[in-house]
Design an enzyme around this catalytic site. Sequence first.
Site, PDB file in Angstrom:
ATOM      1  N   HIS A 135       0.655  -1.369  -0.008  1.00 57.66           N
ATOM      2  CA  HIS A 135      -0.112   0.049  -0.108  1.00 57.66           C
ATOM      3  C   HIS A 135       0.777   1.426  -0.013  1.00 57.66           C
ATOM      4  O   HIS A 135       0.564   2.262   0.838  1.00 57.66           O
ATOM      5  CB  HIS A 135      -1.173   0.117   1.216  1.00 57.66           C
ATOM      6  CG  HIS A 135      -1.858  -0.918   1.258  1.00 57.66           C
ATOM      7  ND1 HIS A 135      -2.576  -1.661  -0.061  1.00 57.66           N
ATOM      8  CD2 HIS A 135      -2.696  -1.686   2.115  1.00 57.66           C
ATOM      9  CE1 HIS A 135      -3.616  -2.464   0.012  1.00 57.66           C
ATOM     10  NE2 HIS A 135      -3.749  -2.491   1.438  1.00 57.66           N
ATOM     11  N   HIS A 204      -9.679   2.288   0.696  1.00 58.77           N
ATOM     12  CA  HIS A 204      -9.607   1.029   1.502  1.00 58.77           C
ATOM     13  C   HIS A 204     -10.542   0.943   2.684  1.00 58.77           C
ATOM     14  O   HIS A 204     -10.565   0.733   3.677  1.00 58.77           O
ATOM     15  CB  HIS A 204      -8.349   0.878   2.237  1.00 58.77           C
ATOM     16  CG  HIS A 204      -7.854  -0.612   2.313  1.00 58.77           C
ATOM     17  ND1 HIS A 204      -8.822  -1.290   3.237  1.00 58.77           N
ATOM     18  CD2 HIS A 204      -6.569  -1.134   2.251  1.00 58.77           C
ATOM     19  CE1 HIS A 204      -7.846  -2.646   3.077  1.00 58.77           C
ATOM     20  NE2 HIS A 204      -6.805  -2.418   2.997  1.00 58.77           N
ATOM     21  N   GLU A 341     -11.606  -3.471  -2.856  1.00 55.38           N
ATOM     22  CA  GLU A 341     -10.811  -2.629  -3.386  1.00 55.38           C
ATOM     23  C   GLU A 341     -10.361  -2.846  -5.045  1.00 55.38           C
ATOM     24  O   GLU A 341      -9.681  -3.542  -5.323  1.00 55.38           O
ATOM     25  CB  GLU A 341      -9.143  -2.773  -2.773  1.00 55.38           C
ATOM     26  CG  GLU A 341      -9.272  -2.733  -0.935  1.00 55.38           C
ATOM     27  CD  GLU A 341      -8.142  -3.441  -0.364  1.00 55.38           C
ATOM     28  OE1 GLU A 341      -6.972  -3.172  -0.665  1.00 55.38           O
ATOM     29  OE2 GLU A 341      -8.495  -4.554   0.166  1.00 55.38           O
TER      30      GLU A 341
HETATM   31  C1  GLA Z   1      -5.311  -5.453   1.771  1.00 55.99           C
HETATM   32  C2  GLA Z   1      -4.244  -6.581   2.074  1.00 55.99           C
HETATM   33  C3  GLA Z   1      -4.441  -7.310   2.972  1.00 55.99           C
HETATM   34  C4  GLA Z   1      -4.241  -6.202   4.024  1.00 55.99           C
HETATM   35  C5  GLA Z   1      -5.152  -5.263   4.189  1.00 55.99           C
HETATM   36  C6  GLA Z   1      -4.683  -4.207   5.283  1.00 55.99           C
HETATM   37  O1  GLA Z   1      -6.459  -5.770   1.627  1.00 55.99           O
HETATM   38  O2  GLA Z   1      -4.418  -7.407   0.416  1.00 55.99           O
HETATM   39  O3  GLA Z   1      -3.530  -8.345   3.166  1.00 55.99           O
HETATM   40  O4  GLA Z   1      -2.692  -5.875   4.226  1.00 55.99           O
HETATM   41  O5  GLA Z   1      -5.071  -4.564   2.656  1.00 55.99           O
HETATM   42  O6  GLA Z   1      -4.846  -4.625   6.361  1.00 55.99           O
END
Ligand code: GLA
Length: 376
Positions: A135, A204, A341
């Site tokens: 991220h 997110h 997402e």
């Molecule tokens: C995304 C990732 C997960 C986790 C979340 C945040 O969905 O794929 O593995 O890191 O973000 O916690």
Amino acid sequence: MKTRSIIIFPALVSSVTTLALLQASSPQRKHVIKKQAFGTVSEGRVDLYTMRNSRGMEVRAMNYGGIIVSLRVPDRKGVPADVVLGFDTLDGYLNNKPYFGAIIGRYGNRIANGKFTLNGLECHLARNNGANSLHGGLRGFDKVFWHGEQAENNQGIGTVFTCEEGYPGNLKAKVTYTLTDQNELQIEYEATTDKATPVNLTNHSYFNLAGEGNGDILKHELMLNADRFTLVGSTLIPTGELRSVAGTPFDFTKPTAIGARVDANNEQLAIAHGYDHNFVLTRKGSGLELAGRVHEPQSGRVLELYTTEPGVQFYTGNFLDGTITGKHGHVYNKHAALCLETQHFPDSPNHSNFPSTILKPGQTYHSRTVYKFFTE
Ligand code: GLA
């Protein structure tokens, strides 16, 4: 159609991004975007912007991380509930480990071993998820302080997001949130760069259509318009294989309760402790198309997801473990919410068979996602 907007300027010299909050309005009905103080950080005052439409939907977002703080949607009896996880105060968001509601960038999801090679140049990113980069790294777009100003129309301003976390080039990015009178929250992402760079922006938000803090999402029924998903290895990095969902717990082509197979004996589910996978959307073209649908039987709330992106990360809040207390003292346990997402595939810079995420100088990155709410 006339619009009112909030244009957000950057406050940091090194991190400059635009966030525009828009609300469609008709000549008869004047919508007001309310702005109020939410606290301060070292960079300055954090503001909370509230948008409301005529159908009882309300979105609150702030100029720290571009975070969607709350999203109130009526149920089938017209009773509103806040359907996203988060915190009551700014303090909670300053340690927002799950990325509740935040804009994610410069690259949503993981890049293996925090590195990729572009035009013969090896780029090293911050490794903030074991050996991988997640991220956007240590200080992704979710932690950027934004500085806002209200405007009457949809005109953005030029901004710069300078090279950070090892990504090449200066990125000019702009994100627009629009609440329509059709109970849609539209998110529009735009970016330009002065050097070739991977870009993959998303939001997110953690949804629980029964209302945040109201149990888990295992009875929510999900449809995903996806025949394949990206198979992952032990650290959730795609192997490169696009695996068919047919005959597996990953088949959501027909609406299915999320809890029906989340604990099935399946290697991929075991690796991720639930669903945390990129689904390859079955697309007709490059426009806004239906990606998925979530239905919560008790409240009747439905969330329809439309996007221009080729993929969606379906994540069932597997890392929530009861250690986070969110809004109204609610303890968020495993599966307290789900994320959808919209994105290009994780680790694309290291997989030439995946759709490219490389933005070149002279090109404009453009991505749109719509979350549409109604009841049935
Ligand atoms: C995304 C990732 C997960 C986790 C979340 C945040 O969905 O794929 O593995 O890191 O973000 O916690």
